[in-house]
Scaffold this motif. Structure first.
Motif, PDB file in Angstrom:
ATOM      1  N   UNK A   4       0.832  -1.205   0.000  1.00 34.42           N
ATOM      2  CA  UNK A   4       0.000   0.000   0.000  1.00 34.42           C
ATOM      3  C   UNK A   4       0.869   1.258   0.000  1.00 34.42           C
ATOM      4  N   UNK A   5       1.932   1.246   0.793  1.00 39.01           N
ATOM      5  CA  UNK A   5       2.697   2.476   1.010  1.00 39.01           C
ATOM      6  C   UNK A   5       3.970   2.595   0.181  1.00 39.01           C
ATOM      7  N   UNK A   6       4.453   1.511  -0.359  1.00 35.79           N
ATOM      8  CA  UNK A   6       5.676   1.591  -1.164  1.00 35.79           C
ATOM      9  C   UNK A   6       5.336   1.325  -2.608  1.00 35.79           C
ATOM     10  N   UNK A   7       5.889   1.976  -3.591  1.00 32.02           N
ATOM     11  CA  UNK A   7       6.766   3.131  -3.474  1.00 32.02           C
ATOM     12  C   UNK A   7       6.016   4.463  -3.483  1.00 32.02           C
ATOM     13  N   UNK A   8       4.714   4.442  -3.633  1.00 36.82           N
ATOM     14  CA  UNK A   8       3.953   5.690  -3.806  1.00 36.82           C
ATOM     15  C   UNK A   8       4.098   6.671  -2.634  1.00 36.82           C
ATOM     16  N   UNK A   9       4.234   6.155  -1.421  1.00 40.33           N
ATOM     17  CA  UNK A   9       4.270   7.024  -0.247  1.00 40.33           C
ATOM     18  C   UNK A   9       5.615   6.989   0.483  1.00 40.33           C
ATOM     19  N   UNK A  10       6.674   6.631  -0.229  1.00 39.93           N
ATOM     20  CA  UNK A  10       7.970   6.486   0.434  1.00 39.93           C
ATOM     21  C   UNK A  10       8.490   7.775   1.060  1.00 39.93           C
ATOM     22  N   UNK A  11       8.033   8.917   0.581  1.00 38.50           N
ATOM     23  CA  UNK A  11       8.469  10.187   1.175  1.00 38.50           C
ATOM     24  C   UNK A  11       7.655  10.573   2.411  1.00 38.50           C
ATOM     25  N   UNK A  12       6.611   9.822   2.725  1.00 35.16           N
ATOM     26  CA  UNK A  12       5.752  10.119   3.870  1.00 35.16           C
ATOM     27  C   UNK A  12       5.717   9.001   4.906  1.00 35.16           C
ATOM     28  N   UNK A  13       5.723   7.755   4.463  1.00 34.84           N
ATOM     29  CA  UNK A  13       5.566   6.607   5.369  1.00 34.84           C
ATOM     30  C   UNK A  13       6.785   6.456   6.276  1.00 34.84           C
ATOM     31  N   UNK A  14       6.533   6.258   7.584  1.00 32.75           N
ATOM     32  CA  UNK A  14       7.619   6.083   8.549  1.00 32.75           C
ATOM     33  C   UNK A  14       7.645   4.681   9.150  1.00 32.75           C
ATOM     34  N   UNK A  15       6.501   4.153   9.526  1.00 34.71           N
ATOM     35  CA  UNK A  15       6.474   2.830  10.149  1.00 34.71           C
ATOM     36  C   UNK A  15       5.109   2.518  10.713  1.00 34.71           C
ATOM     37  N   UNK A  16       4.977   1.299  11.222  1.00 36.09           N
ATOM     38  CA  UNK A  16       3.723   0.875  11.823  1.00 36.09           C
ATOM     39  C   UNK A  16       3.997   0.115  13.110  1.00 36.09           C
ATOM     40  N   UNK A  17       3.021   0.150  13.990  1.00 35.61           N
ATOM     41  CA  UNK A  17       3.059  -0.643  15.215  1.00 35.61           C
ATOM     42  C   UNK A  17       1.686  -1.296  15.348  1.00 35.61           C
ATOM     43  N   UNK A  18       1.683  -2.612  15.500  1.00 32.05           N
ATOM     44  CA  UNK A  18       0.428  -3.349  15.633  1.00 32.05           C
ATOM     45  C   UNK A  18       0.268  -3.813  17.068  1.00 32.05           C
ATOM     46  N   UNK A  19      -0.825  -3.412  17.686  1.00 30.93           N
ATOM     47  CA  UNK A  19      -1.195  -3.874  19.022  1.00 30.93           C
ATOM     48  C   UNK A  19      -2.153  -5.042  18.814  1.00 30.93           C
ATOM     49  N   UNK A  20      -1.617  -6.252  18.911  1.00 27.11           N
ATOM     50  CA  UNK A  20      -2.434  -7.443  18.655  1.00 27.11           C
ATOM     51  C   UNK A  20      -3.591  -7.567  19.640  1.00 27.11           C
ATOM     52  N   UNK A  21      -3.323  -7.329  20.909  1.00 30.42           N
ATOM     53  CA  UNK A  21      -4.364  -7.470  21.934  1.00 30.42           C
ATOM     54  C   UNK A  21      -5.503  -6.481  21.736  1.00 30.42           C
ATOM     55  N   UNK A  22      -5.146  -5.243  21.429  1.00 31.97           N
ATOM     56  CA  UNK A  22      -6.167  -4.212  21.260  1.00 31.97           C
ATOM     57  C   UNK A  22      -6.728  -4.135  19.858  1.00 31.97           C
ATOM     58  N   UNK A  23      -6.096  -4.836  18.912  1.00 36.01           N
ATOM     59  CA  UNK A  23      -6.557  -4.788  17.531  1.00 36.01           C
ATOM     60  C   UNK A  23      -6.393  -3.414  16.907  1.00 36.01           C
ATOM     61  N   UNK A  24      -5.271  -2.748  17.260  1.00 31.26           N
ATOM     62  CA  UNK A  24      -5.022  -1.388  16.771  1.00 31.26           C
ATOM     63  C   UNK A  24      -3.745  -1.370  15.937  1.00 31.26           C
ATOM     64  N   UNK A  25      -3.844  -0.813  14.753  1.00 35.54           N
ATOM     65  CA  UNK A  25      -2.682  -0.611  13.894  1.00 35.54           C
ATOM     66  C   UNK A  25      -2.391   0.883  13.859  1.00 35.54           C
ATOM     67  N   UNK A  26      -1.230   1.268  14.386  1.00 39.38           N
ATOM     68  CA  UNK A  26      -0.818   2.670  14.366  1.00 39.38           C
ATOM     69  C   UNK A  26       0.134   2.866  13.204  1.00 39.38           C
ATOM     70  N   UNK A  27      -0.196   3.796  12.341  1.00 40.13           N
ATOM     71  CA  UNK A  27       0.620   4.115  11.174  1.00 40.13           C
ATOM     72  C   UNK A  27       1.262   5.478  11.405  1.00 40.13           C
TER      73      UNK A  27
END
Length: 139
Positions: A4-27
């Motif tokens: 989804x994010x590469x290569x179109x958003x390579x100048x903006x995308x930094x990383x992700x963190x997935x909280x499996x227990x809470x079902x939350x994906x932080x972009x």
């Protein structure tokens, strides 16, 4: 996420963190693109949270390469660099050193005019070729 994010958003995308227990994906991303919209349209089944980042993954990787290229310079100044990589939240880079001190982080951050987080450690090599013992010759 990569597709989804590469290569179109390579100048903006930094990383992700997935909280499996809470079902939350932080972009983490730099503001200024339609990355949020693109991710929302393709990701389901988790709660999405978007947070601003200071650097893109692309710029963090470039900075890590720069620091790693300077390992001899730093070794001569008593900082033994053993590895590094981007921080998932886009706030800077993480560098592993033999000592892993706060003083090293301060020196590196000041030199590169960017946030450098230092921890003690060594980069782990990838898996090696499988070992196949030779067949013993008859005595």
């Amino acid at each position: 996420m990569d597709e989804i994010v590469r290569p179109r958003y390579e100048d903006w995308y930094a990383g992700t963190v997935l909280d499996h227990r809470g079902g939350v994906l932080t972009v983490y991303r730099k503001p200024g693109s339609d990355l949020d919209k693109a991710v929302r349209s393709r990701v389901s089944g988790v709660k999405l949270v978007f947070k601003d980042a200071a650097m893109s993954e692309k710029s963090m990787l470039a900075q890590v390469r720069e620091i790693l290229a300077d390992t001899e310079y730093w070794r001569e100044r008593d900082i033994v660099i053993t590895g590094g990589g981007p921080l998932n939240d886009g706030s800077g880079v993480g560098i592993m050193t033999r000592a892993g001190t706060a003083a090293e982080a301060t020196r590196l951050s000041k030199h590169y005019d960017s946030r450098v987080v230092v921890e003690r450690g060594t980069a782990v090599a990838g898996p090696a070729e499988p070992f196949t013992p030779s067949t013993p010759s008859p005595a």
